[in-house]
Design a protein around this motif. Sequence first.
Motif, mmCIF file in Angstrom:
data_model
loop_
_atom_site.group_PDB
_atom_site.id
_atom_site.type_symbol
_atom_site.label_atom_id
_atom_site.label_comp_id
_atom_site.label_asym_id
_atom_site.label_seq_id
_atom_site.Cartn_x
_atom_site.Cartn_y
_atom_site.Cartn_z
ATOM 1 N N ASN A 161 0.914 -0.750 -0.139
ATOM 2 C CA ASN A 161 -0.015 -0.143 0.200
ATOM 3 C C ASN A 161 1.247 1.598 -0.381
ATOM 4 O OD1 ASN A 161 -2.307 -1.677 0.125
ATOM 5 N ND2 ASN A 161 -1.994 -1.684 2.427
ATOM 6 N N ARG A 162 1.559 1.468 0.651
ATOM 7 C CA ARG A 162 1.968 2.250 0.881
ATOM 8 C C ARG A 162 3.325 2.540 -0.254
ATOM 9 N NH1 ARG A 162 4.656 3.053 7.236
ATOM 10 N NH2 ARG A 162 2.997 2.871 8.186
ATOM 11 N N ASP A 163 3.928 2.021 -1.459
ATOM 12 C CA ASP A 163 4.840 1.855 -2.629
ATOM 13 C C ASP A 163 3.943 2.631 -3.113
ATOM 14 O OD1 ASP A 163 7.333 1.111 -3.767
ATOM 15 O OD2 ASP A 163 5.230 -0.070 -4.833
ATOM 16 N N ARG A 164 2.676 2.152 -3.514
ATOM 17 C CA ARG A 164 2.197 3.155 -4.134
ATOM 18 C C ARG A 164 1.624 5.014 -3.960
ATOM 19 N NH1 ARG A 164 -1.672 2.274 -8.241
ATOM 20 N NH2 ARG A 164 -2.618 3.461 -8.614
ATOM 21 N N GLU A 165 1.077 4.658 -2.853
ATOM 22 C CA GLU A 165 1.564 5.865 -2.052
ATOM 23 C C GLU A 165 2.352 6.928 -2.030
ATOM 24 O OE1 GLU A 165 -0.108 5.798 2.000
ATOM 25 O OE2 GLU A 165 -2.075 4.976 1.314
ATOM 26 N N ASN A 166 3.708 5.827 -1.617
ATOM 27 C CA ASN A 166 5.212 6.818 -2.220
ATOM 28 C C ASN A 166 5.119 7.413 -3.443
ATOM 29 O OD1 ASN A 166 5.363 7.052 0.542
ATOM 30 N ND2 ASN A 166 6.559 4.493 0.731
ATOM 31 N N ARG A 167 4.583 6.365 -4.247
ATOM 32 C CA ARG A 167 5.119 6.295 -6.180
ATOM 33 C C ARG A 167 4.433 8.064 -6.646
ATOM 34 N NH1 ARG A 167 7.988 2.797 -8.916
ATOM 35 N NH2 ARG A 167 6.261 2.995 -10.794
ATOM 36 N N LYS A 168 2.882 7.922 -5.689
ATOM 37 C CA LYS A 168 2.306 8.866 -6.127
ATOM 38 C C LYS A 168 2.925 10.237 -5.555
ATOM 39 C CE LYS A 168 -2.567 6.449 -6.485
ATOM 40 N NZ LYS A 168 -3.519 6.611 -6.313
ATOM 41 N N ALA A 169 2.951 10.244 -4.795
ATOM 42 C CA ALA A 169 3.573 11.350 -3.924
ATOM 43 C C ALA A 169 5.550 12.410 -4.547
ATOM 44 C CB ALA A 169 4.185 11.166 -2.498
ATOM 45 N N ARG A 170 6.103 10.402 -4.978
ATOM 46 C CA ARG A 170 7.071 11.471 -5.648
ATOM 47 C C ARG A 170 6.525 11.840 -7.130
ATOM 48 N NH1 ARG A 170 9.336 6.670 -3.625
ATOM 49 N NH2 ARG A 170 8.961 5.868 -5.452
ATOM 50 N N ILE A 171 5.759 11.142 -7.624
ATOM 51 C CA ILE A 171 5.336 12.007 -8.797
ATOM 52 C C ILE A 171 4.467 13.422 -8.867
ATOM 53 C CG2 ILE A 171 3.515 11.924 -10.862
ATOM 54 C CD1 ILE A 171 3.706 8.879 -10.757
ATOM 55 N N LEU A 172 3.977 13.720 -7.728
ATOM 56 C CA LEU A 172 3.305 14.993 -7.541
ATOM 57 C C LEU A 172 4.255 16.099 -6.513
ATOM 58 C CD1 LEU A 172 0.384 14.061 -5.493
ATOM 59 C CD2 LEU A 172 0.290 14.718 -8.016
ATOM 60 N N GLU A 173 4.996 15.760 -6.171
ATOM 61 C CA GLU A 173 6.505 16.225 -6.059
ATOM 62 C C GLU A 173 7.523 16.633 -7.062
ATOM 63 O OE1 GLU A 173 8.837 14.573 -2.670
ATOM 64 O OE2 GLU A 173 7.365 14.792 -1.514
ATOM 65 N N SER A 174 7.331 15.708 -8.150
ATOM 66 C CA SER A 174 8.584 16.250 -9.119
ATOM 67 C C SER A 174 7.443 16.995 -10.356
ATOM 68 C CB SER A 174 8.151 14.309 -10.255
ATOM 69 O OG SER A 174 9.096 14.155 -8.913
ATOM 70 N N GLN A 175 6.496 16.693 -10.110
ATOM 71 C CA GLN A 175 6.045 17.599 -11.743
ATOM 72 C C GLN A 175 5.253 19.019 -10.909
ATOM 73 O OE1 GLN A 175 1.112 16.213 -11.459
ATOM 74 N NE2 GLN A 175 1.926 14.824 -13.640
ATOM 75 N N GLU A 176 5.473 19.623 -9.328
ATOM 76 C CA GLU A 176 4.581 20.469 -8.557
ATOM 77 C C GLU A 176 6.281 21.206 -8.938
ATOM 78 O OE1 GLU A 176 4.971 23.039 -4.891
ATOM 79 O OE2 GLU A 176 4.146 21.300 -4.923
ATOM 80 N N TYR A 177 7.936 20.117 -9.122
ATOM 81 C CA TYR A 177 9.044 20.870 -8.962
ATOM 82 C C TYR A 177 9.306 21.062 -10.611
ATOM 83 C CZ TYR A 177 13.932 21.887 -9.690
ATOM 84 O OH TYR A 177 15.386 21.030 -10.370
ATOM 85 N N LEU A 178 9.396 20.351 -11.698
ATOM 86 C CA LEU A 178 9.035 20.336 -13.106
ATOM 87 C C LEU A 178 8.757 22.150 -13.788
ATOM 88 C CD1 LEU A 178 9.405 16.539 -13.977
ATOM 89 C CD2 LEU A 178 11.890 18.605 -14.014
ATOM 90 N N ARG A 179 7.254 21.952 -13.193
ATOM 91 C CA ARG A 179 6.014 23.087 -13.382
ATOM 92 C C ARG A 179 7.056 24.303 -13.593
ATOM 93 N NH1 ARG A 179 0.765 20.034 -12.870
ATOM 94 N NH2 ARG A 179 0.578 18.247 -14.750
ATOM 95 N N SER A 180 7.286 24.086 -11.828
ATOM 96 C CA SER A 180 8.247 25.850 -11.372
ATOM 97 C C SER A 180 9.089 25.739 -11.793
ATOM 98 C CB SER A 180 8.175 25.499 -10.017
ATOM 99 O OG SER A 180 9.054 24.749 -9.800
ATOM 100 N N GLU A 181 10.031 24.946 -12.229
ATOM 101 C CA GLU A 181 11.668 24.994 -13.093
ATOM 102 C C GLU A 181 10.817 25.519 -14.859
ATOM 103 O OE1 GLU A 181 15.689 25.332 -12.986
ATOM 104 O OE2 GLU A 181 14.050 24.649 -11.538
ATOM 105 N N GLU A 182 10.320 25.265 -14.944
ATOM 106 C CA GLU A 182 9.897 25.396 -16.168
ATOM 107 C C GLU A 182 9.319 26.369 -16.475
ATOM 108 O OE1 GLU A 182 7.358 23.443 -19.943
ATOM 109 O OE2 GLU A 182 6.432 23.616 -18.259
#
Length: 494
Positions: free
Chosen positions: A152-173
Amino acid sequence: MQDLISMIWRRLPLVMTIVVLGVLISFYLIVSSPRVYQASAVIQLDMPAVDQGVDSSLPASRRVQLIEQRLMARANLLDVIERLGLFADTASLSETEKIAALRSSTRIESITAPGVSVDSRLALAAIVITSQAETPAMAAAIANDFADSVVNRDRENRKARILESQEYLRSEEARLNEQLSAQDRRIVEYSARNEDSLPTSQEFLQTELAQLTEMETTLDRDIMTLQRERLSLEAGGSAADARPSASLVQQIRAAEIELAQARRTLDPDHPEIKRLEESLARLNSGAGIGGSDVLRRQAELIDAQLVKLNEQKAGIATRRTEIDQARARAPEVTRELEAMQRQQRRLQDRYNEISRQLAQVETQQMLMENDQTERFVLLERALPPEYPALSNRKKSAVMGAAGSMTLALAVAFVLEMMHPVLRRSSQFARATGTRPIVSLPYRLSEADLQARRRRNIYLVALLVVGAVVALWLLGGIPGLPSPGVVATPTDGMG
């Protein structure tokens, strides 16, 4: 064989004593050994059909280590203890002791895929979580709880990492986009301020210099022509004052001829043509005007044309100076422009890389929403074990009896070797190489018979006491409980 049997028979009390004591000691160790039950849950790593490999590129050993660190964290272990009600009967244990006991009773192992490099992230095939507890049900519950946490936590952690990556990449873009726009404006402004010094303008400037030279030559020729006309006009005016016999018709005719010749050689907008047209118009309309006034006007017009031509020549000289200065600044402008363009390319490359990574993250998010990414699947849930993991009674009993028998025979053999005695004719023959002529059997005395009776009583008593103690140790006597089990690291876990 007869010697061995004879030795055992003679040393039977010692042998039986060692055997009984060894068996009883082994039984005591069996019943006093900790009864710990062990259960295992298996988690399989399910690889997707479309492999993105964005956040799963770690080697198998590192990934298992990260999973174990998350599971064995203090907060997570406290949640497991509270959720499963562990150590409910051991209030004397501190929180740290409970965490240490749970941590030591849980083991996480990885199963590598065959034929795959250890450093590859594809090397991890499955994860085995093994837990130990005092009861089979609790051991299975702990293993399944950890396994569910991984899945269960693996999927939650992957979702959290994806959201964090999107937020960072969009701000950087967005940041890089602003920097690119500002850099573009700086390049445009700098190019506009130094337009004539740009590398792309050098060929045009060379062409413009050739045109300016040609225009300057034409202006010099026109100026010289106007100066000659001015001199001719002055000479003609003097002659007119001396000889007023020149008629107006002849002047008009001469002006028409001069205008026709100028139109054949000059452009329609040329100042000379305009001057001749005005002169002809004045001659045609100036029948009452005196010849001296006409000559004066013609001289003024020529002077005005000379002023304009000189101004044009001065403008050409100014433009030539500007071009020379711009060409002198060209190397510096080129270096500065190239530096600005390099910075622009670096920003553009970084922007392209961020855009590519953002596209990958968005693709992985879409695959995760469609359940097409790498994920952990609970392949086998932990079941309550039927037997303790750390005590096999039958095997331990057999090993204890065999060890006791071996020790007893060894002691008897050592005693026999310490006191060697020839007791039979066969032993005498082997020792001397000569067979005895007469061999008389040993007759037991009254003391020997009493010693044998005492030995038999001792053996019977030894066997009876040993059997009673063995039954007591194994819990086979009603009312007499077996000795307690020693404390284990899993005390209180079930």
